[in-house]
Design a protein around this motif. Structure first.
Motif, PDB file in Angstrom:
ATOM      1  N   MET A 122      45.547  29.604  38.282  1.00  0.00           N
ATOM      2  CA  MET A 122      44.169  29.667  38.805  1.00  0.00           C
ATOM      3  C   MET A 122      44.167  29.767  40.323  1.00  0.00           C
ATOM      4  SD  MET A 122      41.224  26.758  38.350  1.00  0.00           S
ATOM      5  CE  MET A 122      40.244  26.349  39.804  1.00  0.00           C
ATOM      6  N   SER A 123      43.361  30.639  40.819  1.00  0.00           N
ATOM      7  CA  SER A 123      43.235  30.778  42.264  1.00  0.00           C
ATOM      8  C   SER A 123      42.443  29.620  42.841  1.00  0.00           C
ATOM      9  CB  SER A 123      42.502  32.084  42.610  1.00  0.00           C
ATOM     10  OG  SER A 123      43.253  33.194  42.165  1.00  0.00           O
ATOM     11  N   GLN A 124      42.669  29.370  44.117  1.00  0.00           N
ATOM     12  CA  GLN A 124      41.920  28.314  44.802  1.00  0.00           C
ATOM     13  C   GLN A 124      40.818  28.968  45.638  1.00  0.00           C
ATOM     14  OE1 GLN A 124      45.735  27.629  45.609  1.00  0.00           O
ATOM     15  NE2 GLN A 124      45.630  27.153  43.445  1.00  0.00           N
ATOM     16  N   HIS A 125      39.641  29.029  45.050  1.00  0.00           N
ATOM     17  CA  HIS A 125      38.511  29.648  45.732  1.00  0.00           C
ATOM     18  C   HIS A 125      37.992  28.710  46.807  1.00  0.00           C
ATOM     19  CE1 HIS A 125      38.047  33.044  43.005  1.00  0.00           C
ATOM     20  NE2 HIS A 125      38.524  32.216  42.100  1.00  0.00           N
ATOM     21  N   ILE A 126      37.633  29.276  47.933  1.00  0.00           N
ATOM     22  CA  ILE A 126      37.121  28.467  49.022  1.00  0.00           C
ATOM     23  C   ILE A 126      36.070  29.267  49.776  1.00  0.00           C
ATOM     24  CG2 ILE A 126      38.907  29.187  50.688  1.00  0.00           C
ATOM     25  CD1 ILE A 126      38.927  26.261  51.670  1.00  0.00           C
ATOM     26  N   THR A 127      35.056  28.561  50.242  1.00  0.00           N
ATOM     27  CA  THR A 127      34.036  29.161  51.097  1.00  0.00           C
ATOM     28  C   THR A 127      34.024  28.401  52.411  1.00  0.00           C
ATOM     29  OG1 THR A 127      32.687  29.856  49.231  1.00  0.00           O
ATOM     30  CG2 THR A 127      31.569  29.632  51.344  1.00  0.00           C
TER      31      THR A 127
ATOM     32  N   THR B 275      34.164  33.924  51.941  1.00  0.00           N
ATOM     33  CA  THR B 275      34.541  33.381  50.637  1.00  0.00           C
ATOM     34  C   THR B 275      35.739  34.157  50.106  1.00  0.00           C
ATOM     35  OG1 THR B 275      33.725  32.599  48.507  1.00  0.00           O
ATOM     36  CG2 THR B 275      32.918  34.737  49.234  1.00  0.00           C
TER      37      THR B 275
ATOM     38  N   LEU C 197      42.408  30.874  48.827  1.00  0.00           N
ATOM     39  CA  LEU C 197      43.276  30.247  49.813  1.00  0.00           C
ATOM     40  C   LEU C 197      44.742  30.526  49.502  1.00  0.00           C
ATOM     41  CD1 LEU C 197      43.169  28.210  52.251  1.00  0.00           C
ATOM     42  CD2 LEU C 197      43.749  26.465  50.559  1.00  0.00           C
ATOM     43  N   LYS C 198      45.496  30.867  50.538  1.00  0.00           N
ATOM     44  CA  LYS C 198      46.949  31.045  50.411  1.00  0.00           C
ATOM     45  C   LYS C 198      47.615  30.196  51.482  1.00  0.00           C
ATOM     46  CE  LYS C 198      46.486  34.483  47.492  1.00  0.00           C
ATOM     47  NZ  LYS C 198      47.084  34.638  46.165  1.00  0.00           N
ATOM     48  N   VAL C 199      48.527  29.345  51.072  1.00  0.00           N
ATOM     49  CA  VAL C 199      49.304  28.530  52.005  1.00  0.00           C
ATOM     50  C   VAL C 199      50.738  29.044  51.931  1.00  0.00           C
ATOM     51  CG1 VAL C 199      50.038  26.201  52.599  1.00  0.00           C
ATOM     52  CG2 VAL C 199      47.807  26.567  51.539  1.00  0.00           C
TER      53      VAL C 199
ATOM     54  N   ASP D  15      37.185  37.640  49.630  1.00  0.00           N
ATOM     55  CA  ASP D  15      36.402  38.438  48.684  1.00  0.00           C
ATOM     56  C   ASP D  15      35.270  39.130  49.425  1.00  0.00           C
ATOM     57  OD1 ASP D  15      37.867  37.788  46.386  1.00  0.00           O
ATOM     58  OD2 ASP D  15      36.751  35.937  46.123  1.00  0.00           O
TER      59      ASP D  15
ATOM     60  N   ASP E  37      49.069  30.318  41.712  1.00  0.00           N
ATOM     61  CA  ASP E  37      48.091  31.330  41.309  1.00  0.00           C
ATOM     62  C   ASP E  37      48.497  31.994  39.999  1.00  0.00           C
ATOM     63  OD1 ASP E  37      46.298  31.304  43.328  1.00  0.00           O
ATOM     64  OD2 ASP E  37      46.923  33.194  44.221  1.00  0.00           O
TER      65      ASP E  37
ATOM     66  N   ASN F  99      51.612  33.427  44.081  1.00  0.00           N
ATOM     67  CA  ASN F  99      51.978  32.511  45.156  1.00  0.00           C
ATOM     68  C   ASN F  99      51.784  31.041  44.744  1.00  0.00           C
ATOM     69  OD1 ASN F  99      52.434  32.017  48.085  1.00  0.00           O
ATOM     70  ND2 ASN F  99      50.321  31.266  48.004  1.00  0.00           N
TER      71      ASN F  99
ATOM     72  N   ASN G 234      50.782  27.452  46.288  1.00  0.00           N
ATOM     73  CA  ASN G 234      50.259  26.698  47.431  1.00  0.00           C
ATOM     74  C   ASN G 234      50.680  25.234  47.319  1.00  0.00           C
ATOM     75  OD1 ASN G 234      48.919  28.997  48.233  1.00  0.00           O
ATOM     76  ND2 ASN G 234      46.876  28.266  47.749  1.00  0.00           N
TER      77      ASN G 234
END
Lengths: 122, 122, 122, 122
Positions: A1-6, A78, A81-83, A101, D35, D49, D51
């Motif tokens: 799952m991606s980490q969506h962030i705004t 929005t 997130l990539k670390v 996005d 992800d 990736n 995180n």
């Protein structure tokens, strides 16, 4: 799952653009986002920590951000997130990036005139 | 804890504005947001469900959205979700609202020229 | 784009489960989530609006939620928001649903003992 | 404005706990979140990736996480993102942290038995 962030913040560097090897434009800019927190002793909202991000842009968003965004403007971003840890021969560190996005100018701090792109978005 | 949500969609009604009893401007508009989902059979992204929201605007955001947004434009909205049951003598229902923290034109679908407000945001 | 949302709240009805026509288990429960907001006049955090959601569960999450969740327990739910109008011959309304990606017991309000599923998640 | 984020991942280090100078327990653990993205060439979801985050815990959440979480368990974490530059005499870097609002075991991957805390949450 991606980490969506705004994130709401300020454009800290003018966006770049280049044609990626994949055949579509990519770009990026630096974003500074400062927390606001309620301080009960002062009974007021105060500035907190500032988070810094590299915002990565692809395709039509890279093109339109390059045309529309300038250093110092307030925006809402929005994305995911990539670390990423990075390492060169001499140094290493951590890159904190947002694969955007979309982005818009923050209309709580000003007005904007919008022009729809003519073609289909990439 | 508030339920923060970020929605990309299209302005479905021109924003309204009025001076609230509290002494600052308020307004709202309708937002339509359509899911995109990957269909494995078609091996393509397809339209899914459309969510409808009433977006509530306060203070400087109400003023600037009234000036900047028009029906049909793509936007990104971030704020707090409110699900309110309502009832009149004749009917009842559920209102799905977003109390907007901010809004911006969706720069993946076009370009924008931004003008910072002169005063401090309300 | 989906509208991702994370909600903390309380399980208001015991989860249901049934075998869907698609061949995997599905279920749902009602979730009540009450805002907390800082009231400057009282100089304290107070309860605000309560949002009600139907949380939809699929596959292994439906199975494990049915086993693990009980009415009254505090949970955190993350997933995609769906706002669906519905209509019968006699009435119409709006359903506000979350298609849950996952759920967990809220560890700020208690402790939990976890048992990993033996097979691969469905 | 805070940058709210929800992350699903795996506990990579057992949670620590200590009594902070402020007079309440604090703790932390490392979280790894990978992800998943849909690869159109393979027509399948693949790992992307990873995180890494330090998750910071306060008060009752620190206490309950210390009791409940173990290295290797899947969790969902929701909170506020903090990107902090750090510097010692010899090195510098970037810490990527989440100040957790709450955490729960990921019920898509297993079952949990919950025990409500007796007192009011701290």
């Amino acid at each position: 799952m991606s980490q969506h962030i705004t994130v709401r913040g300020f454009v800290a560097t003018d966006p770049t653009i280049r044609n990626a090897q994949a055949g579509f434009p990519v770009g990026n800019f630096r974003l500074a986002a400062t927390d606001r927190r309620f301080d009960r002793e002062q009974n007021a909202w105060v500035d907190g920590n500032t988070n810094w991000f590299t915002v990565n842009l692809f395709r039509s968003l890279a093109q339109n951000a390059f045309t529309s965004l300038q250093k110092g403007q307030p925006v809402v971003v929005t994305g995911r997130l990539k670390v990423r840890p990075w390492e060169t021969e001499e140094r290493s560190g951590t890159a904190v990036e947002i694969e955007a996005d979309t982005i818009g100018h923050d209309l709580s701090l000003g007005t904007a005139t919008f022009q729809r792109s003519s073609g289909r978005p990439g």
